[in-house]
Scaffold this active site. Structure first.
Site, PDB file in Angstrom:
ATOM      1  N   ASP A 178       1.026  -1.250   0.065  1.00 42.77           N
ATOM      2  CA  ASP A 178      -0.123   0.009  -0.007  1.00 42.77           C
ATOM      3  C   ASP A 178       0.690   1.204  -0.111  1.00 42.77           C
ATOM      4  OD1 ASP A 178      -1.465   2.227   0.973  1.00 42.77           O
ATOM      5  OD2 ASP A 178      -2.968   1.009   1.500  1.00 42.77           O
ATOM      6  N   HIS A 179       1.078   1.841  -1.148  1.00 41.48           N
ATOM      7  CA  HIS A 179       2.155   2.831  -1.199  1.00 41.48           C
ATOM      8  C   HIS A 179       2.018   4.065  -0.450  1.00 41.48           C
ATOM      9  CE1 HIS A 179      -0.505   5.031  -4.172  1.00 41.48           C
ATOM     10  NE2 HIS A 179       0.383   6.047  -3.872  1.00 41.48           N
ATOM     11  N   HIS A 231      -5.699   2.757   1.202  1.00 41.14           N
ATOM     12  CA  HIS A 231      -5.069   3.856   1.799  1.00 41.14           C
ATOM     13  C   HIS A 231      -5.716   4.632   3.055  1.00 41.14           C
ATOM     14  CE1 HIS A 231      -3.032   3.443  -1.841  1.00 41.14           C
ATOM     15  NE2 HIS A 231      -3.748   4.162  -2.581  1.00 41.14           N
TER      16      HIS A 231
END
Ligand code: BG6
Length: 496
Positions: free
Chosen positions: A181-182, A244
């Site tokens: 999950d960047h 996010h």
């Protein structure tokens, strides 16, 4: 520094993600002298015939991204890069890759393999099965330590996520599956726990006695760009909330971990996801606002720009009911947070790109100061992007006044510091996957409960036919989202 002799096998090596995020992150790691001389990156793809063609394309992308490329670092990186032409539909190509790995291992004693699937998610299961079938995890050396790295989305609902997980977990153990999950790679997201736990002034107040409400907003100004096909099936709820926003929410609201191990932190986050999944959402119609952007014309002094509606974008169904904006109010039914509203919001084509977390403290002022004036609440704002930093609003005496009180803001701008150059999200993530640190990756449990919660919202929205508001592109989103807070006598902190 990383001193291991790893092989990084990149599927989708010719795609956007590899060009724009993964290879630039490797370049930065080389430039920072973090990687030693032993590793190999084997990028696979169909598009280019040989390494030279591939390197030329990579160089071009890197040049677009960075103002300056240092040829020393680039040459060093290029010397560790290999290109292997492979179509993941073609079994013979996997066989060839196996032979290649066996041959390589005769000359370079490798310590581990990392398979990074930078491909469309619908290929994850298929590629993983072929890695297994052609023995690529072990080819040339015996290990059960090969790692798998995958991007979001992990499934499109709980059921599909579970199916994918069942396939992957037959081949890789959970400890070796790295789900990216960047957002977890962003500097200020990594700062949340530090701010919360290493500052007694916040730690002592981090609960329902002192916090009035929590807001998380991830506003984007871009539209869907050329990802229409993916986005129209996904919408903001699966694109930004399931991963996010919920990840940020869990870090803000979880109970304190006893230590900083990845397993312990994940467990604490899972408790939040479980509670979310148990949320009954009975009056969701009063707590949710869905929107989709319509066209708009933006006029400046010298220019006039027309912006397409979502439904006019490439590969979008002209009757699409997909939400590009969502605002949600929810509660966590636990001791720490009971009755504290949590407001979440994200949308595309809003007037500016801005992501932040706002913690608003309760109006617990000394009565003597509130007799004849209304005081502002204390607000801790954690700014995720574009500016990275923290601000704290507090009250002071207005100079030369008769005890008039005014709010002021104390600012820490991390991204403004000259000595500080924020690493890119993927740099840290790549470093951690090589080092085997899973703190910044999502566990299956986190993913599974977050899907349960999202599935429930989707179902309720369908059952209750929740309205889709239209908002003109490049504005502040549907008015209804502002009313959601106004009804509670509050305002979004990005609108103040
Ligand atoms: C991705 C979404 O996960 O995050 C995109 O798929 C979104 O739609 C992007 O634009 C936002 O990331 P960032 O880092 O630009 O805020």
């Amino acid at each position: 520094n990383i001193d291991s002799n790893f092989q990084f096998i990149l599927f989708g090596g010719t795609g956007d993600l590899a060009h724009n995020k993964i290879i630039p992150a490797f370049y930065n790691l080389v430039a920072r002298d973090i990687l030693t001389n032993k590793y190999t990156i084997i990028a696979t793809g169909r598009r280019y015939k040989n390494k030279n063609e591939y390197l030329a394309a990579l160089y071009k992308s890197l040049k677009n991204k960075k103002k300056k490329i240092d040829s020393k670092h680039w040459k060093k990186l290029a010397s560790h890069l290999e290109y292997f032409q492979l179509s993941f539909k073609n079994e013979a190509d996997f066989k060839k890759l196996e032979n290649h790995l066996v041959q390589k291992d005769k000359t370079e004693k490798i310590s581990e393999r990392i398979f990074y699937l930078a491909t469309a998610p619908k290929f994850f299961a298929e590629i993983a099965k072929k890695l297994d079938k052609f023995n690529l995890l072990n080819a040339g050396f015996k290990t059960n330590n090969s790692k798998l790295v995958i991007e979001k989305p992990f499934g499109h609902d709980f059921k599909s996520a579970q199916k994918l997980n069942n396939t992957l977990s037959k081949i890789f153990s959970e400890k070796n599956i790295f789900r990216i999950d960047h957002y977890l790679g962003k500097e200020m997201i990594q700062n949340i726990m530090v701010i919360r736990l290493s500052n007694p002034i916040f730690r002592a107040l981090w609960n329902k006695e002192h916090i009035d409400n929590i807001q998380i907003y991830l506003n984007e100004s871009e539209g869907v760009k050329d990802r229409g096909k993916y986005y129209d099936d996904t919408g903001v709820i699966k694109d930004m909330f399931q991963n996010h926003i919920l990840q940020i929410l869990s870090l803000i609201t979880m109970e304190e971990p006893e230590n900083l191990s990845a397993a312990e932190i994940s467990q604490k986050k899972v408790e939040v996801f479980k509670e979310l999944a148990d949320n009954d959402l009975s009056n969701i119609d009063e707590h949710i606002v869905r929107g989709q952007y319509s066209s708009n014309i933006i006029e400046n002094k010298n220019s006039k720009k027309s912006i397409k509606a979502y439904r006019e974008e490439k590969e979008i169904d002209p009757n699409s009911k997909t939400a590009t904006f969502m605002a949600l109010k929810l509660f966590l039914n636990n001791q720490r947070w009971q009755d504290v509203p949590i407001y979440l919001k994200s949308g595309k084509r809003l007037n500016k790109k801005e992501a932040a977390i706002a913690i608003e403290f309760k109006d617990d002022f000394h009565a003597a100061y509130t007799e004849d004036q209304k005081l502002s609440s204390n607000i801790l704002l954690i700014k995720i992007q574009p500016e990275e930093g923290v601000s704290l609003r507090f009250n002071t005496r207005k100079p030369a006044s008769n005890n008039k009180i005014v709010p002021v803001e104390m600012e820490f701008c991390q991204s403004c510091q000259q000595f500080f150059n924020s690493p890119e999200n993927y740099e840290g993530l790549i470093y951690d996957m090589i080092a085997g640190d899973k703190t910044l990756f999502t566990s299956w449990e986190e993913v599974s409960y977050s899907w349960k919660f999202i599935d429930k919202i989707q179902k309720k929205c369908q059952e209750q036919k929740i309205k889709l508001h239209s908002y003109p592109a490049q504005t502040g989103g549907p008015k209804a989202a502002d009313k959601l807070l106004e009804a509670d006598n509050r305002i979004w902190q990005d609108k103040k």
